[in-house]
Write a protein that holds these residues in place. Structure first.
Motif, mmCIF file in Angstrom:
data_model
loop_
_atom_site.group_PDB
_atom_site.id
_atom_site.type_symbol
_atom_site.label_atom_id
_atom_site.label_comp_id
_atom_site.label_asym_id
_atom_site.label_seq_id
_atom_site.Cartn_x
_atom_site.Cartn_y
_atom_site.Cartn_z
ATOM 1 N N ALA A 1 -44.173 15.736 -17.668
ATOM 2 C CA ALA A 1 -43.576 15.608 -16.329
ATOM 3 C C ALA A 1 -42.872 14.260 -16.187
ATOM 4 C CB ALA A 1 -44.638 15.778 -15.253
ATOM 5 N N ILE A 2 -43.507 13.205 -16.657
ATOM 6 C CA ILE A 2 -42.894 11.865 -16.569
ATOM 7 C C ILE A 2 -41.592 11.839 -17.362
ATOM 8 C CG2 ILE A 2 -43.149 9.446 -17.267
ATOM 9 C CD1 ILE A 2 -46.080 9.641 -16.428
ATOM 10 N N ASN A 3 -41.604 12.377 -18.569
ATOM 11 C CA ASN A 3 -40.387 12.387 -19.393
ATOM 12 C C ASN A 3 -39.270 13.200 -18.735
ATOM 13 O OD1 ASN A 3 -41.625 10.784 -21.320
ATOM 14 N ND2 ASN A 3 -42.312 12.528 -22.523
ATOM 15 N N PHE A 4 -39.630 14.337 -18.131
ATOM 16 C CA PHE A 4 -38.637 15.159 -17.436
ATOM 17 C C PHE A 4 -38.040 14.384 -16.267
ATOM 18 C CE2 PHE A 4 -37.299 17.950 -14.046
ATOM 19 C CZ PHE A 4 -36.464 18.849 -14.709
ATOM 20 N N ILE A 5 -38.883 13.736 -15.489
ATOM 21 C CA ILE A 5 -38.421 12.973 -14.329
ATOM 22 C C ILE A 5 -37.480 11.859 -14.761
ATOM 23 C CG2 ILE A 5 -39.205 11.344 -12.555
ATOM 24 C CD1 ILE A 5 -41.729 13.198 -12.300
ATOM 25 N N ILE A 6 -37.877 11.108 -15.767
ATOM 26 C CA ILE A 6 -37.052 9.978 -16.223
ATOM 27 C C ILE A 6 -35.720 10.473 -16.777
ATOM 28 C CG2 ILE A 6 -36.886 8.116 -17.923
ATOM 29 C CD1 ILE A 6 -39.955 7.745 -17.513
ATOM 30 N N SER A 7 -35.745 11.527 -17.554
ATOM 31 C CA SER A 7 -34.517 12.042 -18.174
ATOM 32 C C SER A 7 -33.578 12.711 -17.179
ATOM 33 C CB SER A 7 -34.856 13.059 -19.258
ATOM 34 O OG SER A 7 -35.625 12.480 -20.254
ATOM 35 N N ASN A 8 -34.140 13.425 -16.197
ATOM 36 C CA ASN A 8 -33.309 14.269 -15.350
ATOM 37 C C ASN A 8 -33.207 13.850 -13.889
ATOM 38 O OD1 ASN A 8 -32.720 16.466 -17.356
ATOM 39 N ND2 ASN A 8 -34.938 16.545 -17.363
ATOM 40 N N LEU A 9 -34.271 13.319 -13.325
ATOM 41 C CA LEU A 9 -34.284 13.092 -11.879
ATOM 42 C C LEU A 9 -34.000 11.655 -11.448
ATOM 43 C CD1 LEU A 9 -37.298 15.369 -10.853
ATOM 44 C CD2 LEU A 9 -34.869 15.946 -11.041
ATOM 45 N N THR A 10 -34.317 10.679 -12.284
ATOM 46 C CA THR A 10 -34.108 9.289 -11.879
ATOM 47 C C THR A 10 -32.642 8.946 -11.607
ATOM 48 O OG1 THR A 10 -34.170 8.548 -14.185
ATOM 49 C CG2 THR A 10 -36.219 8.391 -12.913
ATOM 50 N N PRO A 11 -31.677 9.575 -12.281
ATOM 51 C CA PRO A 11 -30.282 9.247 -11.962
ATOM 52 C C PRO A 11 -29.790 9.833 -10.629
ATOM 53 C CG PRO A 11 -30.456 10.166 -14.187
ATOM 54 C CD PRO A 11 -31.765 10.386 -13.508
ATOM 55 N N ILE A 12 -30.551 10.746 -10.038
ATOM 56 C CA ILE A 12 -30.131 11.425 -8.810
ATOM 57 C C ILE A 12 -30.502 10.568 -7.599
ATOM 58 C CG2 ILE A 12 -30.445 13.505 -7.403
ATOM 59 C CD1 ILE A 12 -31.142 15.000 -9.983
ATOM 60 N N SER A 13 -29.574 10.465 -6.646
ATOM 61 C CA SER A 13 -29.855 9.685 -5.439
ATOM 62 C C SER A 13 -30.881 10.410 -4.579
ATOM 63 C CB SER A 13 -28.575 9.438 -4.644
ATOM 64 O OG SER A 13 -28.130 10.659 -4.084
ATOM 65 N N ILE A 14 -31.481 9.686 -3.677
ATOM 66 C CA ILE A 14 -32.488 10.261 -2.780
ATOM 67 C C ILE A 14 -31.834 11.199 -1.774
ATOM 68 C CG2 ILE A 14 -34.099 9.702 -0.915
ATOM 69 C CD1 ILE A 14 -35.239 9.014 -3.524
ATOM 70 N N ALA A 15 -30.789 10.716 -1.110
ATOM 71 C CA ALA A 15 -30.155 11.453 -0.017
ATOM 72 C C ALA A 15 -28.937 12.229 -0.500
ATOM 73 C CB ALA A 15 -29.750 10.475 1.078
ATOM 74 N N GLY A 16 -28.413 13.043 0.396
ATOM 75 C CA GLY A 16 -27.186 13.766 0.101
ATOM 76 C C GLY A 16 -27.422 15.229 -0.184
ATOM 77 N N SER A 17 -26.334 15.954 -0.291
ATOM 78 C CA SER A 17 -26.419 17.407 -0.473
ATOM 79 C C SER A 17 -26.977 17.801 -1.841
ATOM 80 C CB SER A 17 -25.039 18.031 -0.278
ATOM 81 O OG SER A 17 -24.134 17.506 -1.217
ATOM 82 N N ASP A 18 -26.944 16.897 -2.805
ATOM 83 C CA ASP A 18 -27.530 17.160 -4.122
ATOM 84 C C ASP A 18 -28.628 16.153 -4.443
ATOM 85 O OD1 ASP A 18 -25.792 19.290 -4.614
ATOM 86 O OD2 ASP A 18 -24.241 17.957 -5.409
ATOM 87 N N GLY A 19 -29.180 15.513 -3.409
ATOM 88 C CA GLY A 19 -30.173 14.467 -3.600
ATOM 89 C C GLY A 19 -31.573 14.996 -3.854
ATOM 90 N N LEU A 20 -32.467 14.080 -4.193
ATOM 91 C CA LEU A 20 -33.848 14.436 -4.508
ATOM 92 C C LEU A 20 -34.562 15.115 -3.345
ATOM 93 C CD1 LEU A 20 -35.011 11.265 -6.468
ATOM 94 C CD2 LEU A 20 -34.682 13.562 -7.386
ATOM 95 N N LYS A 21 -34.278 14.653 -2.134
ATOM 96 C CA LYS A 21 -34.924 15.267 -0.973
ATOM 97 C C LYS A 21 -34.590 16.751 -0.891
ATOM 98 C CE LYS A 21 -35.008 11.210 2.061
ATOM 99 N NZ LYS A 21 -34.524 10.711 3.357
ATOM 100 N N LYS A 22 -33.338 17.084 -1.161
ATOM 101 C CA LYS A 22 -32.908 18.479 -1.052
ATOM 102 C C LYS A 22 -33.431 19.316 -2.212
ATOM 103 C CE LYS A 22 -29.151 21.634 -0.465
ATOM 104 N NZ LYS A 22 -28.385 22.280 -1.470
ATOM 105 N N ILE A 23 -33.267 18.835 -3.432
ATOM 106 C CA ILE A 23 -33.630 19.687 -4.570
ATOM 107 C C ILE A 23 -35.137 19.876 -4.710
ATOM 108 C CG2 ILE A 23 -31.502 19.175 -5.819
ATOM 109 C CD1 ILE A 23 -33.158 17.480 -7.744
ATOM 110 N N THR A 24 -35.936 18.927 -4.193
ATOM 111 C CA THR A 24 -37.385 19.105 -4.237
ATOM 112 C C THR A 24 -37.888 19.830 -3.002
ATOM 113 O OG1 THR A 24 -37.793 16.961 -3.191
ATOM 114 C CG2 THR A 24 -37.763 17.028 -5.619
ATOM 115 N N ASN A 25 -37.109 19.812 -1.941
ATOM 116 C CA ASN A 25 -37.481 20.425 -0.659
ATOM 117 C C ASN A 25 -38.794 19.850 -0.130
ATOM 118 O OD1 ASN A 25 -36.956 22.097 1.527
ATOM 119 N ND2 ASN A 25 -38.149 23.774 0.682
ATOM 120 N N LEU A 26 -38.994 18.552 -0.351
ATOM 121 C CA LEU A 26 -40.209 17.898 0.110
ATOM 122 C C LEU A 26 -39.976 17.044 1.353
ATOM 123 C CD1 LEU A 26 -41.673 16.777 -3.334
ATOM 124 C CD2 LEU A 26 -42.466 18.661 -1.888
#
Length: 167
Positions: free
Chosen positions: A134-159
């Protein structure tokens, strides 16, 4: 009957976040990103449910194996239940100097050198209860994504709510 959920354990969260920060080696971090990533490390099965196009992050399907029929919960509800604990852990990181609030931004500067040796040893251990996958997936794929916005972490995680965020 008592049920233990590591997602709600502050000590386990401290270990998860330490493990993430050591592997990530970032200079700055936002508290919202740290909270989202901690949730995903504690609940790797949720990675498979990320709201992204089908061809993006194909390896997220590997996280189906983390499903547990006894851990039926509303992800957003659990994430909100973790909020106070997250703030306590972040506050603890500030107290020991691992995180330092940057006065110019809302981000924290990360000082890995201030992680206590015992915690660092445990976080780096291969025999702990933290999913390195999970840590490797997050670092490789999710860390470059911004928090906000239409494609941000808040939206794609729906949390977290994201509709009124400003980019």
């Amino acid at each position: 009957m008592l049920l233990y959920n590591k997602a709600l354990d502050a000590n386990h969260s401290l270990l998860r976040m330490t493990s993430l920060l050591i592997s990530w080696k970032t200079e700055t971090v936002e508290s919202e990103a740290l909270r989202i990533f901690d949730f995903l490390i504690a609940n790797p099965a949720h990675i498979e449910k990320l709201s992204v196009p089908r061809d993006k992050f194909i390896e997220r399907k590997e996280f189906k194996k983390y499903r547990n029929r006894y851990q039926n919960f509303d992800p957003k509800g659990l994430f909100n239940a973790m909020k106070e604990m997250h703030f306590i852990v972040i506050e603890r990181f500030v107290e020991i100097g691992v995180l330092q609030l940057d006065s110019d931004t809302s981000k924290y500067r990360v000082a890995l050198a201030n992680i206590p040796e015992g915690l660092k040893t445990l976080a780096e251990s291969k025999v702990n209860s933290i999913s390195s996958q999970a840590i490797n997936f997050i670092i490789s794929n999710l860390t470059p994504i911004s928090i906000a916005g239409s494609d941000g972490l808040k939206k794609i995680t729906n949390l977290m709510d994201y509709k009124y965020d400003v980019n």
